[in-house]
Design an enzyme around this catalytic site. Structure first.
Site, PDB file in Angstrom:
ATOM      1  N   GLY A   7      51.810  47.425  43.022  1.00 23.96           N
ATOM      2  CA  GLY A   7      50.422  47.255  43.493  1.00 23.96           C
ATOM      3  C   GLY A   7      50.208  47.024  44.803  1.00 23.96           C
ATOM      4  N   GLY A  12      48.628  43.389  47.232  1.00 26.75           N
ATOM      5  CA  GLY A  12      50.083  43.961  47.683  1.00 26.75           C
ATOM      6  C   GLY A  12      50.883  43.804  49.088  1.00 26.75           C
ATOM      7  CD  GLU A 144      49.218  27.215  42.503  1.00 31.38           C
ATOM      8  OE1 GLU A 144      47.369  27.133  42.750  1.00 31.38           O
ATOM      9  OE2 GLU A 144      50.183  26.004  42.416  1.00 31.38           O
ATOM     10  CD  GLU A 204      36.022  43.128  45.189  1.00 30.60           C
ATOM     11  OE1 GLU A 204      36.026  44.883  45.362  1.00 30.60           O
ATOM     12  OE2 GLU A 204      37.047  42.583  45.315  1.00 30.60           O
ATOM     13  CE  LYS A 219      38.840  33.523  40.658  1.00 31.30           C
ATOM     14  NZ  LYS A 219      38.657  33.691  41.618  1.00 31.30           N
ATOM     15  N   GLY A 311      41.461  36.494  49.622  1.00 25.50           N
ATOM     16  CA  GLY A 311      41.621  37.023  51.713  1.00 25.50           C
ATOM     17  C   GLY A 311      42.951  37.324  51.014  1.00 25.50           C
TER      18      GLY A 311
END
Length: 334
Positions: A7, A12, A144, A204, A219, A311
Site C-alpha cells: 500500500g 505508505g 499501534e 474524506e 477502533k 495524519g
C-alpha cells in the site's frame, strides 16, 4: 531490518518519508531499516535498498509506483517471493470484508514475515483469527497505528500500565467528528462544517464511516480485544453517529456546563459509540482534530492520553515505533 510496504497511499508514503528523513538517526540508534519492496494496485518495485525519495516522487507525480520502473507483480506475489523480515500493511481499510488486508497479513505470517499494520478493517472483523495465525507461525503482530494515530494507546496499556487491571476505556477516537462538533459549538450547522472539513482535507470525500460512528466503533473493538482480552467484532458495537446533533443542542449543553462529543467506550464488556454530554472541564473535552483516550485502572486510577489521531506523519510515528520494537525483539532472540 528488511521491510516490505504493501500500500503506497498517504500512509505508505508517509512511512517512506519518515524512513528517508530519519535514516541516519535510525542507523545510529537502532541499525538499518531497508525497504526492499513496495507494492500497490499499480504493481511493485523490488530492490536491496529502494531509493525512497525517488519512489515517493514517482508515485506522487504519476499516481503509479510501477513507473519507478517497477514490475507487474501483485502484493501477494511480493509477500510470498521477496525475502524480508517485516511486512507493513497499509492498504485502505475495508470495514465490510477486511480485504485485501486480511489476506495480506495471513499470507505474511505463512511466509515467515512479521507484520505491522495501521489497517482497522481486518482487526475489527478478524482479530482472533489474526492473532491465532501469528501465534501458529511464531510471528510478531503489531498494530499501534490502527487506533489513535501517533497516540501510544495500545502500548501504553500493555507496557506502561502492565500490572494494572483496565476497568474501562472511553475516548474520542475520530478527529473528523471532533472537529465538526467543535466548530458547531460556534453556531455553524452540520452541513456547513462538514463541507468546510472536506475542503480542508480533515474529512474524506465520503465521510460516512466517520460521522456514522463506524470508524470509532472499529477502533474500540481493537482496544477491547487487544487490551481487555475480549473477543468482539464491529457487529458487537452499539453505534450512533453525530448526524442529528444541532448547534442548538450544543448551545443548550454549554449553558449547563457541558459539551457534546462522540464517545467510544468499553464498560463491563459492552462496546458503545454515541454522542454524550461531557463536562466542559473534563479531560475528554479536547478540541479540533485532537483525539483522547481515558483508561480507568485499579492501581493508577485514571490515565489520559491526548494527541493527533490521524495524519501521515503521525501514523508513521506509530508504525515506526512498532518496527523498532520488532527489531529489538528479533535481535534479543538471536
Amino acid at each position: 531490518m528488511r521491510i516490505i510496504i504493501i500500500g503506497f497511499g498517504v500512509i505508505g508514503r508517509g512511512l517512506a518519508k519518515v524512513l528517508y528523513k530519519k535514516r541516519e538517526f535510525l542507523r545510529k540508534n537502532y541499525g538499518d531499516f531497508n525497504v526492499v519492496a513496495i507494492a500497490d494496485r499499480s504493481g511493485a518495485i523490488i530492490g536491496e535498498d529502494i531509493d525512497l525519495k525517488r519512489a515517493i516522487e514517482v508515485k506522487e507525480k504519476s499516481g503509479k509506483i510501477i513507473n519507478y520502473p517497477g514490475i507487474e507483480k501483485s502484493s501477494l506475489e511480493v509477500i510470498k517471493d521477496v525475502d524480508a523480515d517485516v511486512v507493513v500493511e497499509v492498504t485502505p481499510s475495508n470495514l465490510d470484508t477486511g480485504e485485501p488486508a486480511r489476506t495480506h497479513i495471513i499470507e505474511s505470517f505463512k511466509h515467515g514475515k512479521h507484520v505491522v499494520t495501521a489497517n482497522k478493517g481486518p482487526l475489527a472483523l478478524y482479530f482472533k483469527e489474526l492473532m491465532e495465525t501469528a501465534k501458529r507461525y511464531n510471528k510478531i503482530f503489531k498494530f499501534e497505528a490502527s487506533v489513535g494515530g501517533a497516540m501510544p494507546i495500545i502500548n501504553l496499556a500493555k507496557e506502561t500500565l502492565a500490572g494494572n487491571k483496565i476497568i474501562s476505556i472511553r475516548g474520542i477516537l475520530n478527529g473528523t467528528t471532533n472537529y465538526i462538533l467543535t466548530k458547531m459549538e460556534e453556531g455553524l450547522d452540520f452541513e456547513t462544517v462538514l463541507k468546510e472539513a472536506k475542503e480542508l482535507g480533515i474529512a474524506e470525500t465520503n465521510p460516512y464511516q466517520d460521522i456514522s460512528g463506524l470508524d470509532t466503533a472499529a477502533k474500540i473493538v481493537i482496544l477491547a480485544n487487544a487490551i481487555m482480552g475480549l473477543n468482539k467484532t464491529i457487529k458487537d458495537v452499539k453505534v450512533r453517529g453525530i448526524e442529528k446533533i444541532t448547534p442548538e443542542a450544543l448551545f443548550l449543553a454549554n449553558k449547563r456546563g457541558y459539551t457534546i462529543k462522540l464517545i467510544g467506550e468499553i464498560v463491563n464488556g459492552y462496546l458503545i459509540v454515541e454522542p454524550k454530554l461531557i463536562p466542559i472541564n473534563s479531560p475528554l473535552n479536547v478540541k479540533g482534530t485532537l483525539n483522547v483516550a481515558m483508561f480507568e485502572t485499579d492501581l493508577a486510577k485514571e490515565v489520559v492520553v491526548v494527541g493527533r489521531g490521524a495524519g501521515a506523519e503521525e501514523t508513521a510515528s506509530a508504525i515506526l515505533s512498532d518496527l523498532i520494537s520488532i527489531k529489538k525483539m528479533i535481535e534479543n532472540e538471536s
